[in-house]
Design an enzyme around this catalytic site. Structure first.
Site, PDB file in Angstrom:
ATOM      1  N   TRP A 294     -63.076  15.146 -71.838  1.00 36.82           N
ATOM      2  CA  TRP A 294     -63.625  15.113 -72.734  1.00 36.82           C
ATOM      3  C   TRP A 294     -63.629  17.142 -72.907  1.00 36.82           C
ATOM      4  O   TRP A 294     -63.441  18.033 -73.460  1.00 36.82           O
ATOM      5  CB  TRP A 294     -64.749  14.711 -73.319  1.00 36.82           C
ATOM      6  CG  TRP A 294     -66.078  15.281 -72.787  1.00 36.82           C
ATOM      7  CD1 TRP A 294     -66.218  15.531 -71.696  1.00 36.82           C
ATOM      8  CD2 TRP A 294     -67.121  15.511 -73.975  1.00 36.82           C
ATOM      9  NE1 TRP A 294     -67.858  15.777 -72.274  1.00 36.82           N
ATOM     10  CE2 TRP A 294     -68.370  15.960 -73.274  1.00 36.82           C
ATOM     11  CE3 TRP A 294     -66.415  16.069 -75.788  1.00 36.82           C
ATOM     12  CZ2 TRP A 294     -69.168  17.066 -73.299  1.00 36.82           C
ATOM     13  CZ3 TRP A 294     -68.263  16.387 -75.461  1.00 36.82           C
ATOM     14  CH2 TRP A 294     -69.832  16.735 -74.539  1.00 36.82           C
ATOM     15  N   ASP A 295     -64.315  17.503 -71.296  1.00 32.75           N
ATOM     16  CA  ASP A 295     -63.465  18.638 -71.274  1.00 32.75           C
ATOM     17  C   ASP A 295     -62.554  19.748 -71.721  1.00 32.75           C
ATOM     18  O   ASP A 295     -63.096  20.794 -73.248  1.00 32.75           O
ATOM     19  CB  ASP A 295     -63.709  19.309 -69.452  1.00 32.75           C
ATOM     20  CG  ASP A 295     -65.216  19.088 -69.047  1.00 32.75           C
ATOM     21  OD1 ASP A 295     -65.482  18.010 -69.397  1.00 32.75           O
ATOM     22  OD2 ASP A 295     -65.673  19.519 -68.226  1.00 32.75           O
ATOM     23  N   GLU A 436     -76.102  13.060 -70.258  1.00 36.30           N
ATOM     24  CA  GLU A 436     -75.807  11.788 -68.798  1.00 36.30           C
ATOM     25  C   GLU A 436     -77.082  11.644 -69.249  1.00 36.30           C
ATOM     26  O   GLU A 436     -77.381  10.602 -68.199  1.00 36.30           O
ATOM     27  CB  GLU A 436     -75.018  12.353 -68.669  1.00 36.30           C
ATOM     28  CG  GLU A 436     -73.469  12.538 -68.460  1.00 36.30           C
ATOM     29  CD  GLU A 436     -72.410  13.035 -68.018  1.00 36.30           C
ATOM     30  OE1 GLU A 436     -73.243  13.952 -66.836  1.00 36.30           O
ATOM     31  OE2 GLU A 436     -71.178  12.988 -67.867  1.00 36.30           O
ATOM     32  N   LYS A 549     -79.749  17.533 -70.207  1.00 39.45           N
ATOM     33  CA  LYS A 549     -79.142  17.853 -69.399  1.00 39.45           C
ATOM     34  C   LYS A 549     -78.519  18.544 -70.220  1.00 39.45           C
ATOM     35  O   LYS A 549     -78.119  19.975 -69.629  1.00 39.45           O
ATOM     36  CB  LYS A 549     -77.947  16.787 -69.311  1.00 39.45           C
ATOM     37  CG  LYS A 549     -77.380  17.409 -68.026  1.00 39.45           C
ATOM     38  CD  LYS A 549     -76.134  16.411 -67.642  1.00 39.45           C
ATOM     39  CE  LYS A 549     -75.604  17.112 -66.926  1.00 39.45           C
ATOM     40  NZ  LYS A 549     -74.040  16.521 -66.155  1.00 39.45           N
ATOM     41  N   GLN A 550     -77.675  18.167 -71.482  1.00 37.69           N
ATOM     42  CA  GLN A 550     -76.889  19.642 -72.446  1.00 37.69           C
ATOM     43  C   GLN A 550     -76.816  19.171 -73.858  1.00 37.69           C
ATOM     44  O   GLN A 550     -77.587  17.526 -74.339  1.00 37.69           O
ATOM     45  CB  GLN A 550     -75.467  19.634 -71.022  1.00 37.69           C
ATOM     46  CG  GLN A 550     -75.292  17.695 -71.436  1.00 37.69           C
ATOM     47  CD  GLN A 550     -73.628  17.432 -70.958  1.00 37.69           C
ATOM     48  OE1 GLN A 550     -74.300  17.507 -69.668  1.00 37.69           O
ATOM     49  NE2 GLN A 550     -72.231  17.931 -70.834  1.00 37.69           N
TER      50      GLN A 550
HETATM   51  O1  IFM Z   1     -67.725  16.205 -68.948  1.00 34.71           O
HETATM   52  C1  IFM Z   1     -68.469  17.049 -68.198  1.00 34.71           C
HETATM   53  C2  IFM Z   1     -70.027  15.598 -68.342  1.00 34.71           C
HETATM   54  O2  IFM Z   1     -70.162  16.406 -69.785  1.00 34.71           O
HETATM   55  C3  IFM Z   1     -71.523  17.059 -67.917  1.00 34.71           C
HETATM   56  N1  IFM Z   1     -70.561  16.119 -66.147  1.00 34.71           N
HETATM   57  C4  IFM Z   1     -69.601  17.505 -66.163  1.00 34.71           C
HETATM   58  C5  IFM Z   1     -68.698  16.781 -67.036  1.00 34.71           C
HETATM   59  C6  IFM Z   1     -67.085  17.476 -66.029  1.00 34.71           C
HETATM   60  O3  IFM Z   1     -67.452  19.106 -66.475  1.00 34.71           O
END
Ligand code: IFM
Length: 699
Positions: A294-295, A436, A549-550
């Protein structure tokens, strides 16, 4: 503009970071920024876009090509490489203005300078010139195509042959499934008593390009001349920068970091292809299997839309062309419609493994739920498609498969909903959101809201289609019979559970999140028994805490901006930011964007810099358990650009025109860039006093 990134001195431990930092690429291939005498042990690689292969039970990953630019000089039998021959000085550099990788080492027995590029003018070509001067001793040069290449889950080539043809040396590497990678090179060595100059032009073609890649590679070198190719290459870079360069008056470091990020995005843009997207680690190697996440849609597409619309189109086209893979994946899990690949390879094949992490203590694979539960990937595809269509006003992708993507995506979310007996509310159970570390959670706010957005968008856009393109509408109805589902889109979006802001304005990331242990990121980090340990999964240190995580809720607030009150963004930013590890390079920029929405550019600034300098600074996470995840971070680069454009300049498109609402960080006197929009190029400029201009010129 004349920008060169330099690192002086040599230390073995910087080899991997430098391989990323000094990457040269052209969308077709990426040459890791390793020294020309380096090989597999130093992670030297020429990574190819869009070509994948699997060996045995290993992960399916992108292919690296044999390296035709390998060259090692020796003097008196001693290899001219730092760490072997004593040296007085060493510098590795990347001229981002011209796309040139250089090295300069003053050894005890000679001086070595080399220059390398992969052509921005012709994506198949790559060149190197290596000059050894001031030689004190007997010199010899080993120049060859190195087929003993770095691979993570290789060896991928089961048959490698080589030969020579009219001064061209070639290697043809083949996989057991018939893929071919042909590498040809023409090298010349000019020498006298004190110097040797090796010049090499090389070409790579694969079976993706044509029937006979070997003949094509040899032919490509017919008139190859280093200086002529260099001129064409630097001219192509100059043309790219003409639109892409950003200026920040008052902050040279930010200006350098952001332009460096844009260098990476320009380098890996798939401008040579009609249907190809960008892997999460760019073209810096096989990490993340060379797959598309999705990046691209959520973090990189904005840059491509603004300065490289052709590349944006190729990325969106890729998703349309991989719809069948998404339909197959949905069916595999018992859903309907399009469940896009979490780690997408050609044809939409999902390379994501059910065991995507390896436990550091036991060496055993850990069950992860990225592939089967990151339902938000389908919404990201639709978000990208609509972003492309709304920005360019180009309806052709919608008409050529895009409408079908919309209908199949909405169908997927319809099939995903769960209704408790006796309740009107729909829920999405067992999801993995952007964070995640928390798996199989119910009603992840991001996932639910992006699903709702997809359903509503599909309802609106497909209803418009009926009036604007009735024939296409009828054809699509005949093909997939979606019309009777249209009323369900709206009903489902109205009934889908919403994680509403509480009295304190907080949105709970998922059901039960607020009941988890509330500890700081540092406390959780302090519980690690090995620095490479994976924080998520069933037993991860973060999994049972509120540490994430994010950006998750914050990513939602940014993506769906306009739907939430400013005080909601403020409350959630203040709550979630201290609880975020920023363990993904996708995280900081979302917080930076949210901080700008809150008119706090100075809070945004360090997060922006973290994103913009991700690869310049290096040192990012290299391991998820025992799985190597290093490489370049194009999503962070794209997120930095988004922060600059939408955050600091405050760009909004109103009635097709750019409108700025500047919030420049402390010390920035002005900031400017160019964007392409509606068939024009606009030069946008914002000043610290709040004044702004958008000057329009024909493209
Ligand atoms: O798409 C990301 C994910 O959100 C977090 N882990 C790494 C992936 C690739 O950059």
């Amino acid at each position: 503009m004349d920008r060169v990134i330099r690192r002086t001195g040599w230390d073995k431990d910087s080899t991997t970071d430098n391989g990323n930092r000094f990457l040269t690429a052209n969308g077709y291939m990426g040459i890791r920024g390793t020294l020309p005498e380096y090989g597999r042990n130093e992670l030297a690689a020429i990574n190819l876009a869009g070509l994948y292969h699997k060996v045995g039970n290993g992960w399916r990953e992108s292919l690296n090509a044999p390296n035709p630019l390998y060259v090692l000089h020796r003097v008196d039998g001693v290899a001219c490489t730092p760490g072997v021959m004593p040296y007085a000085s060493h510098e590795q550099a990347l001229d981002i203005t011209r796309g040139l990788h250089t090295r300069s080492t003053v050894f005890d027995l000679c001086v070595l300078r080399d220059e390398r590029f992969c052509s921005m003018d012709n994506p198949h070509l790559l060149c190197l010139r290596s000059e050894l001067t001031g030689i004190r001793g007997a010199a010899d040069t080993d120049a060859r195509t190195d087929s003993d290449i770095w691979e993570i889950y290789g060896p991928h080539y089961n048959h490698v042959e080589s030969g020579a043809d009219k001064g061209v040396i070639w290697v043809l590497a083949q996989t057991d499934t018939g893929q071919q990678v042909a590498v040809a090179r023409r090298g010349t060595l000019a020498e006298d008593a004190e110097s040797r100059v090796y010049t090499c032009c090389a070409a790579i073609y694969t079976s993706l390009d044509c029937q006979n890649p070997l003949a094509a590679a040899i032919r490509a070198l017919d008139d190859a001349d280093y200086d002529i190719l260099r001129r064409a290459h630097t001219a192509a870079w100059a043309a790219l920068w003409q639109c892409a360069e950003v200026s920040i008056d008052g902050d040279p470091f930010a200006e350098e970091a952001l332009n460096y990020s844009l260098y990476h995005l320009l380098s890996i843009a798939p401008r040579h292809a009609a249907s190809l997207s960008v892997p999460a680690r760019g073209l810096s190697g096989q990490t993340y299997k060379g797959a598309v996440f999705w990046d691209t849609e959520m973090f990189m597409l904005d840059f491509y839309l603004a300065v490289q619309p052709q590349a944006a189109r190729a990325c969106v086209r890729y998703r349309i062309d991989t719809l069948q893979g998404a339909l197959d994946k949905a069916a595999e899990y018992g859903y309907r419609g399009a469940f896009y690949a979490w780690e997408s390879q050609e044809g939409g094949f999902d390379a994501c493994s059910d065991y995507n992490v390896t436990d550091v203590f036991t060496g055993r694979p850990v069950r992860t739920y990225f592939r089967d539960r990151q339902y938000h990937i389908t919404a990201a595809v639709v978000y990208g498609l609509m972003k492309y269509t709304r920005w360019t006003k180009d309806m052709s992708l919608l008409l050529d498969g895009g409408y079908e993507v919309l209908a199949q995506s909405a169908r997927f979310y319809l099939s995903l909903l769960w209704q408790k007996p006796g309740s009107r509310t729909y829920q999405i159970l067992g999801a993995v959101g952007p964070d995640e570390y928390h798996e199989k959670v119910d009603n992840n706010a991001y996932t639910n809201e992006m699903a709702r957005w997809t359903l509503l968008t599909a309802a609106e856009v497909l209803a418009e289609m009926k009036g604007s393109h009735p024939a296409a509408y009828a054809a699509l109805e005949q093909k997939i019979g979606f019309e009777r589902e249209l009323p369900l889109y709206k009903r489902a979006s109205a009934r889908l559970k919403e994680k509403k802001p509480g009295k304190d304005g907080l949105i709970e990331q998922f059901d039960g999140y607020f009941a988890l242990e509330d500890v700081s990121v540092d406390t959780v980090r302090g519980r690690l028994m090995d620095p490479r340990e994976y924080w998520g999964g069933a037993n991860g240190v973060a999994a049972h805490t509120r540490v994430i995580k994010q950006a998750d809720v914050i990513a939602m607030l940014y993506m769906l901006r306009g739907r939430y009150a400013g005080k909601t963004t403020r409350a959630n930013y203040d709550y979630y930011e201290p609880r975020t590890e920023h363990g993904s390079s996708l995280s900081a920029c979302m917080y930076a964007l949210a901080a700008c929405m809150m008119e706090r550019p100075d809070a945004a600034y360090p997060l922006f810099m973290k994103s913009a300098a991700a690869d310049l600074a290096g040192g990012g996470k290299q391991w998820a358990g025992l799985v190597y995840i290093g490489g370049t971070h194009p999503a962070a680069a794209g997120g930095a650009y988004m922060t600059f454009l939408y955050g600091f300049l405050g760009l909004e498109i109103r009635q097709g025109l750019p409108v700025l609402h500047p919030r420049l960080p402390e010390g920035w006197k002005s900031a400017s860039c160019k964007i392409q929009l509606g068939g024009f190029e606009y030069t946008l400029k914002a000043k610290a006093d709040g004044s702004r201009t958008a000057i329009k010129a024909p493209l």
